[in-house]
Design an enzyme around this catalytic site. Structure first.
Site, PDB file in Angstrom:
ATOM      1  N   ASP A  20       3.975  -5.027   2.673  1.00  0.00           N
ATOM      2  CA  ASP A  20       4.721  -3.867   2.098  1.00  0.00           C
ATOM      3  C   ASP A  20       4.019  -2.661   2.621  1.00  0.00           C
ATOM      4  O   ASP A  20       2.838  -2.728   3.299  1.00  0.00           O
ATOM      5  CB  ASP A  20       4.627  -3.676   0.550  1.00  0.00           C
ATOM      6  CG  ASP A  20       5.767  -4.132  -0.109  1.00  0.00           C
ATOM      7  OD1 ASP A  20       6.576  -4.572   0.555  1.00  0.00           O
ATOM      8  OD2 ASP A  20       5.606  -4.467  -1.402  1.00  0.00           O
ATOM      9  N   ARG A  21       4.649  -1.520   2.659  1.00  0.00           N
ATOM     10  CA  ARG A  21       4.189  -0.196   3.288  1.00  0.00           C
ATOM     11  C   ARG A  21       4.071  -0.243   4.885  1.00  0.00           C
ATOM     12  O   ARG A  21       5.108   0.455   5.518  1.00  0.00           O
ATOM     13  CB  ARG A  21       2.775   0.257   3.018  1.00  0.00           C
ATOM     14  CG  ARG A  21       2.827   0.567   1.543  1.00  0.00           C
ATOM     15  CD  ARG A  21       3.352   1.961   1.124  1.00  0.00           C
ATOM     16  NE  ARG A  21       2.903   2.201  -0.155  1.00  0.00           N
ATOM     17  CZ  ARG A  21       3.207   3.707  -0.448  1.00  0.00           C
ATOM     18  NH1 ARG A  21       3.999   4.338  -0.046  1.00  0.00           N
ATOM     19  NH2 ARG A  21       2.745   3.814  -1.794  1.00  0.00           N
ATOM     20  N   ASP A  23      -6.955  -4.561   0.939  1.00  0.00           N
ATOM     21  CA  ASP A  23      -5.344  -4.566   1.406  1.00  0.00           C
ATOM     22  C   ASP A  23      -5.479  -4.433   2.757  1.00  0.00           C
ATOM     23  O   ASP A  23      -6.041  -3.591   3.568  1.00  0.00           O
ATOM     24  CB  ASP A  23      -4.738  -3.421   0.661  1.00  0.00           C
ATOM     25  CG  ASP A  23      -4.918  -3.188  -0.691  1.00  0.00           C
ATOM     26  OD1 ASP A  23      -6.097  -3.672  -1.394  1.00  0.00           O
ATOM     27  OD2 ASP A  23      -4.185  -2.685  -1.488  1.00  0.00           O
ATOM     28  N   ARG A  72      -1.630   5.140 -12.568  1.00  0.00           N
ATOM     29  CA  ARG A  72      -0.510   4.903 -11.711  1.00  0.00           C
ATOM     30  C   ARG A  72       0.753   4.847 -12.752  1.00  0.00           C
ATOM     31  O   ARG A  72       1.839   4.493 -12.132  1.00  0.00           O
ATOM     32  CB  ARG A  72      -0.728   3.354 -11.350  1.00  0.00           C
ATOM     33  CG  ARG A  72      -1.830   3.383 -10.342  1.00  0.00           C
ATOM     34  CD  ARG A  72      -1.995   1.856 -10.058  1.00  0.00           C
ATOM     35  NE  ARG A  72      -3.125   1.478  -9.314  1.00  0.00           N
ATOM     36  CZ  ARG A  72      -3.362   1.466  -7.793  1.00  0.00           C
ATOM     37  NH1 ARG A  72      -2.181   1.657  -7.284  1.00  0.00           N
ATOM     38  NH2 ARG A  72      -4.262   1.408  -7.232  1.00  0.00           N
ATOM     39  N   HIS A  74      -7.658  -8.580  -7.228  1.00  0.00           N
ATOM     40  CA  HIS A  74      -6.907  -7.467  -6.449  1.00  0.00           C
ATOM     41  C   HIS A  74      -7.263  -6.274  -7.290  1.00  0.00           C
ATOM     42  O   HIS A  74      -7.527  -5.334  -6.905  1.00  0.00           O
ATOM     43  CB  HIS A  74      -5.510  -7.636  -6.120  1.00  0.00           C
ATOM     44  CG  HIS A  74      -4.685  -6.579  -5.613  1.00  0.00           C
ATOM     45  ND1 HIS A  74      -5.050  -6.203  -4.123  1.00  0.00           N
ATOM     46  CD2 HIS A  74      -4.057  -5.658  -5.774  1.00  0.00           C
ATOM     47  CE1 HIS A  74      -4.413  -5.206  -3.968  1.00  0.00           C
ATOM     48  NE2 HIS A  74      -3.678  -4.789  -4.774  1.00  0.00           N
ATOM     49  N   ASP A  82      -2.249  -7.910  -1.270  1.00  0.00           N
ATOM     50  CA  ASP A  82      -1.620  -6.859  -0.803  1.00  0.00           C
ATOM     51  C   ASP A  82      -1.500  -6.890   0.813  1.00  0.00           C
ATOM     52  O   ASP A  82      -1.875  -5.808   1.704  1.00  0.00           O
ATOM     53  CB  ASP A  82      -1.907  -5.432  -1.321  1.00  0.00           C
ATOM     54  CG  ASP A  82      -1.492  -4.734  -2.355  1.00  0.00           C
ATOM     55  OD1 ASP A  82      -0.866  -5.850  -3.289  1.00  0.00           O
ATOM     56  OD2 ASP A  82      -1.467  -3.734  -2.790  1.00  0.00           O
ATOM     57  N   ASN A 130      -0.626  -7.139  -6.470  1.00  0.00           N
ATOM     58  CA  ASN A 130       0.427  -6.256  -6.841  1.00  0.00           C
ATOM     59  C   ASN A 130       1.828  -6.602  -5.987  1.00  0.00           C
ATOM     60  O   ASN A 130       2.850  -6.254  -6.462  1.00  0.00           O
ATOM     61  CB  ASN A 130       0.132  -5.194  -7.584  1.00  0.00           C
ATOM     62  CG  ASN A 130      -0.053  -4.042  -6.842  1.00  0.00           C
ATOM     63  OD1 ASN A 130      -0.944  -4.140  -6.073  1.00  0.00           O
ATOM     64  ND2 ASN A 130       0.896  -3.067  -7.059  1.00  0.00           N
ATOM     65  N   HIS A 131       1.678  -6.131  -4.583  1.00  0.00           N
ATOM     66  CA  HIS A 131       2.563  -6.096  -3.741  1.00  0.00           C
ATOM     67  C   HIS A 131       3.161  -7.490  -3.342  1.00  0.00           C
ATOM     68  O   HIS A 131       4.127  -7.492  -2.518  1.00  0.00           O
ATOM     69  CB  HIS A 131       2.353  -5.303  -2.596  1.00  0.00           C
ATOM     70  CG  HIS A 131       2.387  -3.877  -2.643  1.00  0.00           C
ATOM     71  ND1 HIS A 131       3.432  -3.204  -2.571  1.00  0.00           N
ATOM     72  CD2 HIS A 131       1.410  -3.053  -3.453  1.00  0.00           C
ATOM     73  CE1 HIS A 131       3.297  -1.982  -2.933  1.00  0.00           C
ATOM     74  NE2 HIS A 131       2.104  -1.674  -3.397  1.00  0.00           N
ATOM     75  N   HIS A 149      -7.112  -2.593  -3.893  1.00  0.00           N
ATOM     76  CA  HIS A 149      -5.915  -2.091  -4.806  1.00  0.00           C
ATOM     77  C   HIS A 149      -5.839  -0.297  -4.608  1.00  0.00           C
ATOM     78  O   HIS A 149      -4.772   0.048  -5.039  1.00  0.00           O
ATOM     79  CB  HIS A 149      -6.075  -2.369  -6.390  1.00  0.00           C
ATOM     80  CG  HIS A 149      -4.789  -1.990  -7.182  1.00  0.00           C
ATOM     81  ND1 HIS A 149      -3.524  -2.183  -6.796  1.00  0.00           N
ATOM     82  CD2 HIS A 149      -4.612  -1.622  -8.323  1.00  0.00           C
ATOM     83  CE1 HIS A 149      -2.774  -2.050  -7.839  1.00  0.00           C
ATOM     84  NE2 HIS A 149      -3.321  -1.402  -8.920  1.00  0.00           N
ATOM     85  N   HIS A 185      -1.700  -4.402   3.892  1.00  0.00           N
ATOM     86  CA  HIS A 185      -0.358  -3.797   3.813  1.00  0.00           C
ATOM     87  C   HIS A 185       0.381  -3.784   5.456  1.00  0.00           C
ATOM     88  O   HIS A 185       0.862  -2.556   5.782  1.00  0.00           O
ATOM     89  CB  HIS A 185      -0.520  -2.318   3.578  1.00  0.00           C
ATOM     90  CG  HIS A 185      -0.666  -2.099   1.861  1.00  0.00           C
ATOM     91  ND1 HIS A 185       0.470  -2.597   1.235  1.00  0.00           N
ATOM     92  CD2 HIS A 185      -1.716  -1.784   1.056  1.00  0.00           C
ATOM     93  CE1 HIS A 185       0.097  -2.630  -0.147  1.00  0.00           C
ATOM     94  NE2 HIS A 185      -1.069  -1.844  -0.201  1.00  0.00           N
TER      95      HIS A 185
END
Length: 507
Positions: free
Chosen positions: A281-282, A249, A409, A359, A278, A310-311, A436, A251
């Site tokens: 995002d964030r 990731d 999660r 991922h 990923d 997943n993002h 992840h 991000h």
């Protein structure tokens, strides 16, 4: 005395939580609960620590326990609402926030979140209602015949964009883009560092051209360095490549991404990269990260590879910042185009017919094989399904104990070392590489070293204090290969906070 000890442990947990030492906080709150399981605040505070570690399923459970301990304690409802919203269960979140607003009508934060979740739910219903097979592609709406409107920050390098045709079903444009040279990429990076944006014409062209390229790749890409021992189906040998670097990731942490390239080497004819989902995002430079990776993919199509995370999905982008960032910096059209291109990203990569990289992780069914991944039709919809192997490739996590359990999660499963061992044996693999999850050292070898988690966003969200890591593959003379995990620290960045383009929701 027991109650006093429990309160002291809770206070220590609060201090650890304030200092972003979330795992320590969880341990201290757990000790407090063991001494006195009747206190709603203990569960509520642990729920907040779980939220910070993205263990949203456990946070929902603790919110429920807090409510059971004291139905009038509003923070229990609030924590459960935030955790449910994080896993996209907006209806449940809204129910809890309504309770909070009945008990505390002056709670401005609860009211803000309630209204925001209602808005998201209405928007999603509207989008679902108007979206159908005949919905035109956002990539068909761009007119490349018009000149650049507004300032063009490029002084030395320009793109030549030619429309070569359209897709007969979606009317999506096929374009040819010339001019993505090393100098163009270097100038683009300088533009981003100055806080400037790409001309929309260039931005749209990069997305469409990269999408056209990604659509040609299989759902599971099969690559190998020269002289790796195993041969396999549809294998692409990266002739001339000495090193393949796998990144987890990133991000939206643009400056840390630049540091990866500056530390370990840029993509070139002898150095290939695989980014394991990923990208967005964030972090608040997600568009810059995505554009840099897309430009490098176009410049080096057989040296840079991208897996979906997943993002790279609409539901996550609404909550964690990418949609808002695209709209703030460019336009809604640009976000819709990125969303379509994410649907073209491969779901896994097989390296040397020996290591599977995805991922999330493995599956709820022991009978899944590599051929099942190859056969996934990822073009049935731009958004992945909520269940099945496609979802599990993006969402599942490992656990230390054998077997399978519901994911902490709140989405998918967790799988144990026996699941990893069985999958590797039945598919003739040496191991699994996935991302992840934050790892404080940047990576972690698990499941008898047959599973490696790699995470490449150091000091995640400017708060976790973790290292980043990458994995380098190099081939030995005998055809075996070295697999080396290397760590790095976060680097400074401009003073813009994570998730600057969205409401934080306490996440």
């Amino acid at each position: 005395m027991t109650m006093e000890q429990a309160v002291e442990l809770k206070n220590q947990g609060n201090s650890a939580l304030k200092n972003n030492n979330f795992d320590k906080a969880i341990g201290l709150y757990t000790q407090a609960i063991e001494l006195d399981p009747t206190q709603a605040v203990f569960y509520s505070n642990r729920a907040q620590a779980y939220i910070k570690t993205e263990a949203f399923g456990l946070a929902v459970e603790d919110g429920t326990k807090s409510i059971e301990a004291d139905p009038n304690y509003t923070k229990g409802y609030y924590r459960r609402a935030v955790a449910n919203a994080a896993i996209l269960k907006y209806k449940e979140a809204i129910k809890d926030l309504k309770v909070v607003l009945v008990k505390a009508p002056g709670d401005k934060v609860a009211k803000q979140y309630h209204n925001e979740f209602v808005k998201i739910l209405k928007q999603k219903k509207f989008e679902d209602a108007i979206r159908g097979e005949d919905t035109p592609s956002a990539m068909s709406q761009v007119d490349f015949n018009n000149p650049i409107v507004g300032k063009n920050p490029f002084k030395q390098n320009q793109l030549d964009i030619t429309v070569t045709g359209t897709d007969g079903k979606t009317n999506e444009q096929h374009i040819e883009v010339n001019g993505i040279t090393k100098d163009f990429i270097d100038e683009m990076i300088d533009i981003f560092k100055r806080g400037e944006k790409l001309p929309k014409k260039y931005a749209y062209a990069l997305i469409i051209a990269c999408n056209n390229l990604l659509k040609q790749e299989p759902s599971m890409v099969n690559i190998s360095l020269p002289n790796m021992k195993k041969n396999g189906k549809n294998e692409v040998v990266l002739e001339g490549v000495d090193t393949l670097t796998v990144c987890g990731d990133t991000h939206g942490q643009f400056y840390d991404l630049l540091n990866i390239f500056e530390t370990y080497g840029w993509v070139n004819d002898r150095h290939a990269y695989l980014f394991n989902g990923d990208f967005v995002d964030r972090g608040s430079w997600s568009t810059e990260v995505a554009f840099l990776l897309y430009a490098l993919k176009l410049r080096y199509p057989h040296r840079l590879f991208l897996n979906r995370g997943n993002h790279e999905t609409n539901d996550m982008n609404k909550v964690y910042g990418f949609e808002g960032e695209c709209k703030a910096k460019y336009s809604e059209t640009l976000y819709l185009m990125f969303s379509e291109s994410f649907g073209s990203l491969p779901l896994a990569t097989l390296i040397g017919n020996d290591y599977l990289v995805m991922h999330g992780g493995l599956f709820s069914d022991d009978n899944i094989t590599l051929d099942d991944i190859r056969k996934i039709n990822r073009f049935k919809a731009t958004q992945p399904p909520k269940e099945g192997i496609e979802m599990e490739l993006l969402w599942t996590d490992p656990q230390p104990m054998p077997g399978r359990t519901p994911n902490r999660r709140g989405i998918g499963i967790q799988f144990g070392p026996d699941v990893t061992e069985k999958f590797c044996v039945s598919n003739d693999l040496s191991g699994i590489i996935r991302s992840h999850e934050v790892r404080m050292e940047g990576y972690e070898k698990e499941h008898n070293d047959k599973l490696i988690t790699v995470f490449s966003a150091p000091n995640y969200c400017d708060s976790q204090g973790n290292k980043g890591a990458i994995i380098n593959f190099t081939v030995k003379n005998n055809g075996e290969f070295n697999l080396d995990c290397e760590q790095f620290e976060a680097v400074p960045h401009p003073d813009i906070k994570p998730m600057a383009y969205t409401t934080n929701f306490g996440l």
